[in-house]
Motif scaffolding. Structure first.
Motif, PDB file in Angstrom:
ATOM      1  N   ARG A 136       0.834  -1.215   0.156  1.00 37.50           N
ATOM      2  CA  ARG A 136      -0.011  -0.079  -0.010  1.00 37.50           C
ATOM      3  C   ARG A 136       0.717   1.219  -0.058  1.00 37.50           C
ATOM      4  NH1 ARG A 136      -2.265   3.439   4.065  1.00 37.50           N
ATOM      5  NH2 ARG A 136      -4.364   4.055   3.749  1.00 37.50           N
ATOM      6  N   GLU A 137       2.005   1.241   0.871  1.00 40.49           N
ATOM      7  CA  GLU A 137       2.786   2.430   0.965  1.00 40.49           C
ATOM      8  C   GLU A 137       3.581   2.819  -0.582  1.00 40.49           C
ATOM      9  OE1 GLU A 137       3.664   4.238   3.931  1.00 40.49           O
ATOM     10  OE2 GLU A 137       1.748   3.397   4.399  1.00 40.49           O
ATOM     11  N   PHE A 138       3.985   1.441  -1.003  1.00 44.47           N
ATOM     12  CA  PHE A 138       4.613   1.600  -2.301  1.00 44.47           C
ATOM     13  C   PHE A 138       3.732   2.459  -3.440  1.00 44.47           C
ATOM     14  CE2 PHE A 138       5.037  -0.752  -6.354  1.00 44.47           C
ATOM     15  CZ  PHE A 138       6.314  -0.245  -6.673  1.00 44.47           C
ATOM     16  N   TYR A 139       2.510   1.984  -3.412  1.00 47.90           N
ATOM     17  CA  TYR A 139       1.690   2.369  -4.683  1.00 47.90           C
ATOM     18  C   TYR A 139       1.372   3.723  -4.370  1.00 47.90           C
ATOM     19  CZ  TYR A 139       0.643  -2.123  -6.952  1.00 47.90           C
ATOM     20  OH  TYR A 139       0.833  -3.180  -7.527  1.00 47.90           O
ATOM     21  N   TYR A 140       1.242   4.016  -3.098  1.00 46.29           N
ATOM     22  CA  TYR A 140       0.884   5.814  -2.627  1.00 46.29           C
ATOM     23  C   TYR A 140       2.157   6.544  -2.972  1.00 46.29           C
ATOM     24  CZ  TYR A 140      -3.540   6.330  -0.481  1.00 46.29           C
ATOM     25  OH  TYR A 140      -4.942   6.471  -0.149  1.00 46.29           O
ATOM     26  N   CYS A 141       3.349   5.980  -2.942  1.00 44.22           N
ATOM     27  CA  CYS A 141       4.471   6.763  -3.076  1.00 44.22           C
ATOM     28  C   CYS A 141       4.654   6.955  -4.556  1.00 44.22           C
ATOM     29  CB  CYS A 141       5.678   6.032  -2.634  1.00 44.22           C
ATOM     30  SG  CYS A 141       7.357   7.007  -2.778  1.00 44.22           S
ATOM     31  N   VAL A 142       4.541   5.975  -5.253  1.00 44.46           N
ATOM     32  CA  VAL A 142       4.497   6.190  -6.774  1.00 44.46           C
ATOM     33  C   VAL A 142       3.490   7.205  -7.351  1.00 44.46           C
ATOM     34  CG1 VAL A 142       4.885   4.935  -9.269  1.00 44.46           C
ATOM     35  CG2 VAL A 142       5.672   3.860  -7.047  1.00 44.46           C
ATOM     36  N   ALA A 143       2.394   6.767  -6.827  1.00 40.94           N
ATOM     37  CA  ALA A 143       1.175   7.608  -7.372  1.00 40.94           C
ATOM     38  C   ALA A 143       1.390   9.191  -7.084  1.00 40.94           C
ATOM     39  CB  ALA A 143      -0.207   7.000  -6.972  1.00 40.94           C
ATOM     40  N   ALA A 144       1.814   9.525  -5.904  1.00 43.44           N
ATOM     41  CA  ALA A 144       1.834  10.620  -5.624  1.00 43.44           C
ATOM     42  C   ALA A 144       2.721  11.565  -6.322  1.00 43.44           C
ATOM     43  CB  ALA A 144       2.550  10.935  -4.150  1.00 43.44           C
ATOM     44  N   VAL A 145       3.648  11.008  -7.129  1.00 40.63           N
ATOM     45  CA  VAL A 145       4.579  12.107  -8.088  1.00 40.63           C
ATOM     46  C   VAL A 145       4.566  11.516  -9.344  1.00 40.63           C
ATOM     47  CG1 VAL A 145       6.050  12.509  -6.166  1.00 40.63           C
ATOM     48  CG2 VAL A 145       6.725  10.520  -7.452  1.00 40.63           C
ATOM     49  N   THR A 146       3.502  10.836  -9.913  1.00 44.28           N
ATOM     50  CA  THR A 146       3.494  10.315 -11.277  1.00 44.28           C
ATOM     51  C   THR A 146       2.180  10.801 -12.122  1.00 44.28           C
ATOM     52  OG1 THR A 146       4.443   8.283 -10.555  1.00 44.28           O
ATOM     53  CG2 THR A 146       3.345   8.237 -12.751  1.00 44.28           C
ATOM     54  N   PRO A 147       2.272  11.756 -12.566  1.00 47.21           N
ATOM     55  CA  PRO A 147       1.247  12.369 -13.378  1.00 47.21           C
ATOM     56  C   PRO A 147       0.574  11.404 -14.207  1.00 47.21           C
ATOM     57  CG  PRO A 147       3.180  13.746 -13.745  1.00 47.21           C
ATOM     58  CD  PRO A 147       3.575  12.404 -13.251  1.00 47.21           C
ATOM     59  N   ASN A 148      -0.857  11.506 -14.329  1.00 47.87           N
ATOM     60  CA  ASN A 148      -1.607  10.645 -15.056  1.00 47.87           C
ATOM     61  C   ASN A 148      -1.509   8.987 -14.609  1.00 47.87           C
ATOM     62  OD1 ASN A 148      -2.785  12.775 -17.204  1.00 47.87           O
ATOM     63  ND2 ASN A 148      -0.735  12.956 -17.840  1.00 47.87           N
ATOM     64  N   PHE A 149      -1.286   9.067 -13.292  1.00 50.31           N
ATOM     65  CA  PHE A 149      -1.183   7.702 -12.655  1.00 50.31           C
ATOM     66  C   PHE A 149      -2.263   6.647 -13.221  1.00 50.31           C
ATOM     67  CE2 PHE A 149      -0.733   4.378  -9.398  1.00 50.31           C
ATOM     68  CZ  PHE A 149       0.523   3.981  -9.516  1.00 50.31           C
ATOM     69  N   ASP A 150      -3.350   7.254 -13.116  1.00 52.06           N
ATOM     70  CA  ASP A 150      -4.801   6.405 -13.140  1.00 52.06           C
ATOM     71  C   ASP A 150      -5.069   6.400 -14.796  1.00 52.06           C
ATOM     72  OD1 ASP A 150      -5.402   9.082 -13.729  1.00 52.06           O
ATOM     73  OD2 ASP A 150      -7.337   8.672 -12.625  1.00 52.06           O
ATOM     74  N   LYS A 151      -4.185   6.679 -15.816  1.00 51.42           N
ATOM     75  CA  LYS A 151      -4.406   6.520 -17.307  1.00 51.42           C
ATOM     76  C   LYS A 151      -3.127   5.859 -17.896  1.00 51.42           C
ATOM     77  CE  LYS A 151      -6.956  10.853 -17.089  1.00 51.42           C
ATOM     78  NZ  LYS A 151      -6.742  10.922 -15.584  1.00 51.42           N
ATOM     79  N   MET A 152      -3.304   5.235 -19.196  1.00 48.39           N
ATOM     80  CA  MET A 152      -2.426   4.756 -19.824  1.00 48.39           C
ATOM     81  C   MET A 152      -1.461   5.945 -20.672  1.00 48.39           C
ATOM     82  SD  MET A 152      -2.288   1.815 -23.035  1.00 48.39           S
ATOM     83  CE  MET A 152      -3.060   2.888 -24.357  1.00 48.39           C
ATOM     84  N   VAL A 153      -2.114   6.721 -21.290  1.00 47.66           N
ATOM     85  CA  VAL A 153      -1.619   7.811 -21.921  1.00 47.66           C
ATOM     86  C   VAL A 153      -1.070   8.986 -20.966  1.00 47.66           C
ATOM     87  CG1 VAL A 153      -1.775   9.374 -23.760  1.00 47.66           C
ATOM     88  CG2 VAL A 153      -2.816   7.206 -24.128  1.00 47.66           C
ATOM     89  N   GLY A 154      -0.001   9.218 -21.411  1.00 47.49           N
ATOM     90  CA  GLY A 154       0.779  10.229 -20.340  1.00 47.49           C
ATOM     91  C   GLY A 154       1.393   9.865 -19.007  1.00 47.49           C
ATOM     92  N   ASN A 155       1.308   8.554 -18.984  1.00 51.06           N
ATOM     93  CA  ASN A 155       1.804   7.765 -17.562  1.00 51.06           C
ATOM     94  C   ASN A 155       3.207   7.332 -17.743  1.00 51.06           C
ATOM     95  OD1 ASN A 155       2.481   6.349 -15.302  1.00 51.06           O
ATOM     96  ND2 ASN A 155       0.265   5.560 -15.394  1.00 51.06           N
ATOM     97  N   GLY A 156       3.962   8.129 -17.081  1.00 55.21           N
ATOM     98  CA  GLY A 156       5.460   7.607 -17.402  1.00 55.21           C
ATOM     99  C   GLY A 156       5.990   6.079 -17.120  1.00 55.21           C
ATOM    100  N   VAL A 157       5.030   5.690 -16.172  1.00 57.16           N
ATOM    101  CA  VAL A 157       5.434   4.210 -15.775  1.00 57.16           C
ATOM    102  C   VAL A 157       4.707   3.099 -16.690  1.00 57.16           C
ATOM    103  CG1 VAL A 157       5.901   5.150 -13.388  1.00 57.16           C
ATOM    104  CG2 VAL A 157       3.807   4.008 -13.986  1.00 57.16           C
ATOM    105  N   CYS A 158       3.929   3.582 -17.387  1.00 56.87           N
ATOM    106  CA  CYS A 158       2.931   2.731 -17.996  1.00 56.87           C
ATOM    107  C   CYS A 158       3.420   2.265 -19.212  1.00 56.87           C
ATOM    108  CB  CYS A 158       1.565   3.190 -17.742  1.00 56.87           C
ATOM    109  SG  CYS A 158       0.343   2.038 -18.295  1.00 56.87           S
ATOM    110  N   LEU A 159       3.260   0.951 -19.625  1.00 56.88           N
ATOM    111  CA  LEU A 159       3.412   0.498 -20.869  1.00 56.88           C
ATOM    112  C   LEU A 159       2.094   0.860 -21.759  1.00 56.88           C
ATOM    113  CD1 LEU A 159       5.379  -1.835 -22.503  1.00 56.88           C
ATOM    114  CD2 LEU A 159       3.371  -3.242 -22.022  1.00 56.88           C
ATOM    115  N   GLN A 160       2.694   1.203 -22.959  1.00 56.36           N
ATOM    116  CA  GLN A 160       1.438   1.687 -24.165  1.00 56.36           C
ATOM    117  C   GLN A 160       1.043   0.312 -24.829  1.00 56.36           C
ATOM    118  OE1 GLN A 160       0.335   4.943 -23.797  1.00 56.36           O
ATOM    119  NE2 GLN A 160       1.669   4.647 -21.894  1.00 56.36           N
TER     120      GLN A 160
END
Length: 549
Positions: A302-326
């Motif tokens: 839970r802590e891990f996901y909160y940390c990444v989500a806090a500083v990743t723009p568009n974390f809940d989307k595919m497009v524009g999400n720097g950590v997400c595979l297209q």
């Protein structure tokens, strides 16, 4: 006589009175000078929430029960909950004036909507000379602290996060405030004031536009009191706590095989810091399971996901999400509808989705099974679609965890062994060979014997008639053939990985010469050659896996 100043605590994430640092600051301020200050704990019920958040009946009920219980617990310390209706950005300027507010305290939030809203409220507070105090207790570790330790970037693996967190001090939970003398609380509003901001009592289900007569029995009541009771009951089984390993729990047991504390942590009815502290006390000096599969390990996910989500723009989307595979996901409304309502023709998958709709909760491994089925495993539908369904139906629908887990299960981020696909038949059989879970949630198949209940299409028509369920009439045909489509999808995902890798290499190179790094230095010649064996190894693993299937 000067009008008393009001200290307002705005309840948001932390709907509890125990271990609530922002509430404690408000209470302590009032204690300093009760003749000068009064306390008003507030919850803002925003009618516009339906425009930006998907909330189903079960979660509305959980919230309603939580607010009623919060009001009860505040009254036990001689205060009460003021539920104010309206948009916070419109409500607070009025309250600042009408209540003579001098201090506003609340819990920090990382969700994009909340960040934007809080910035507006902060600006309004400055204009009205209202001091702000923002507490941070919804996670154990402050995401900003972890990111700073990682050179300004979020750690993208669980192990890296755990290493960084291990060097941080763990804050101790605070006790609930002691009972206030009656004159510390704010006076009851007069009739005119009640007219201005509507009734301050917790909402009813009718006000929330929920028809309880259409809902299933409430298995998990909301509120701090229930959260603490459930935690105490769970942690009373000390041997179970010490030996807990998430993969060894059952995704399809008739009663939950895990704690079901996630809804209470999501709403902040239970402090994660308190839960962590209590578990740590139990396992101290004892032989116990280890992260990431232990109870402590589950908290750290839970802590891990909160940390990444806090500083990743568009974390809940595919497009524009720097950590997400297209990925080139398909659009298939019929398949999405079948999956959403438990009509895929795969009893194990359908039972899970029906349990989710009825009760608002499913086991984490059950979430794995249905998420994999929707995305890379069978239907090749975007994880964003599944995220939306979970956001509506899950009691514990948490913005950061919901997005993070969906990316993981679709192999879009964090997890990359995309060729490991959950079987919609074999996976459920491991822990429930008799199919009791299916009989409960897919009653059409209740008479099917254990041998074919996971694969009812294997029964001939005569047998189906005898068992009272004709496939294609009383229960749907399976919408895809897993054995065939999963192989196709593994190849599609492999192609997506190759495309993304090529794109990243292109983005890194830009217009520079292939042999030059951004700093103008030559890249080590081993870069490409070292990647080749790894690539061949992955491809060989995929081929081996497909042959097995």
């Amino acid at each position: 006589m000067a009008k008393r100043e009001t200290i307002v605590h705005w309840f948001r994430k932390g709907l509890r009175i125990h271990d609530n640092p922002a509430l404690t600051v408000a209470v302590d301020k009032v204690r300093e000078n009760p003749a000068k200050y009064c306390l008003r704990p507030v919850f803002v019920l925003d009618p516009g929430i339906r425009k930006w958040l998907r909330v189903g009946p079960n979660r509305w009920r959980f919230l309603q029960q939580t607010l009623v219980n919060l009001d009860e617990n505040l009254r036990s310390i001689n205060s009460r909950l003021y539920v104010v209706r309206g948009n916070p950005t419109e409500i607070f300027p009025k309250l600042f004036n009408e209540w003579n507010v001098s201090l506003l305290t609340f819990e920090h939030d990382i969700e994009p909507y909340a960040v934007k809203r809080d910035k507006t409220v902060e600006d309004q507070a400055k204009k009205h000379n209202v001091t702000l105090h923002v507490g941070k207790s919804h996670t154990i570790f402050d995401p900003e602290t972890i990111v700073k330790k990682n050179a300004g970037k979020p750690p993208l693996t669980y192990q890296k996060y755990a290493t960084l967190a291990s060097a941080c001090k763990i804050p101790q939970p605070l006790p609930a405030p002691k009972k206030l003398p009656t004159n510390y609380a704010g006076p009851e509003p007069d009739k005119e004031e009640r007219k201005k901001t509507s009734c301050y009592d917790p909402p009813t289900m009718k006000e929330l536009d929920v028809d309880e007569s259409t809902m299933s029995e409430c298995k998990f009541p909301g509120g701090e009191t229930e959260a603490l009771r459930r935690m105490d009951e769970t942690l009373s089984r000390k041997s179970w706590v010490c030996n807990f390993e998430k993969p060894n729990t059952s995704p399809n047991s008739l009663e939950p095989s895990t704690t079901v504390l996630s809804p209470y942590l999501k709403f902040g009815c239970l402090s994660v810091r308190l839960f962590y502290s209590r578990v740590s006390e139990i396992i101290k000096g004892q032989k116990h399971s280890q992260p990431p599969v232990s109870l402590i390990g589950q908290i750290m996910w839970r802590e891990f996901y909160y940390c990444v989500a806090a500083v990743t723009p568009n974390f809940d989307k595919m497009v524009g999400n720097g950590v997400c595979l297209q990925v080139d996901w398909d659009t298939n409304p019929d398949h999405l509808e079948a999956w959403t309502h438990g009509r895929t023709g795969y009893p194990f998958i359908d039972a899970i989705m029906r349990q989710l709709r009825q009760e608002g909760w499913i086991h984490h491994l059950a979430r794995h099974a249905v998420a994999c089925f929707l995305t890379r495993g069978n239907l090749w539908i975007s994880w964003e679609e599944g995220q939306r369904v979970f956001e509506e139906l899950l009691l514990d629908a948490d913005w950061a965890l919901n997005a993070g887990n969906w990316m993981w299960l679709s192999a879009s981020a964090f997890f990359h062994q995309f060729f490991r696909v959950y079987s919609p038949v074999a996976f459920g059989k491991k822990t429930d060979p008799e199919g009791k879970f299916i009989r409960k949630y897919v009653p059409e198949l209740a008479r099917f014997p254990a041998g074919i209940i996971y694969e009812p299409w294997k029964a001939n028509l005569e047998t189906q008639k005898k068992l009272g369920c004709i496939i294609g009439k009383d229960y749907p045909h399976r919408i895809v053939v897993h054995e065939e489509i999963s192989k196709v999808n593994i190849q599609r995902m492999s192609a997506a990985y190759k495309r993304n890798k090529s794109q990243k290499e292109h983005d890194l190179d830009g217009d520079s010469a292939p042999s030059a790094s951004p700093a103008g230095k030559k890249r080590p010649s081993s870069t490409k050659t070292s990647a080749a064996p790894k690539k061949r190894k992955i491809e060989a693993t995929i081929e081996k896996f497909l042959k097995k299937k």
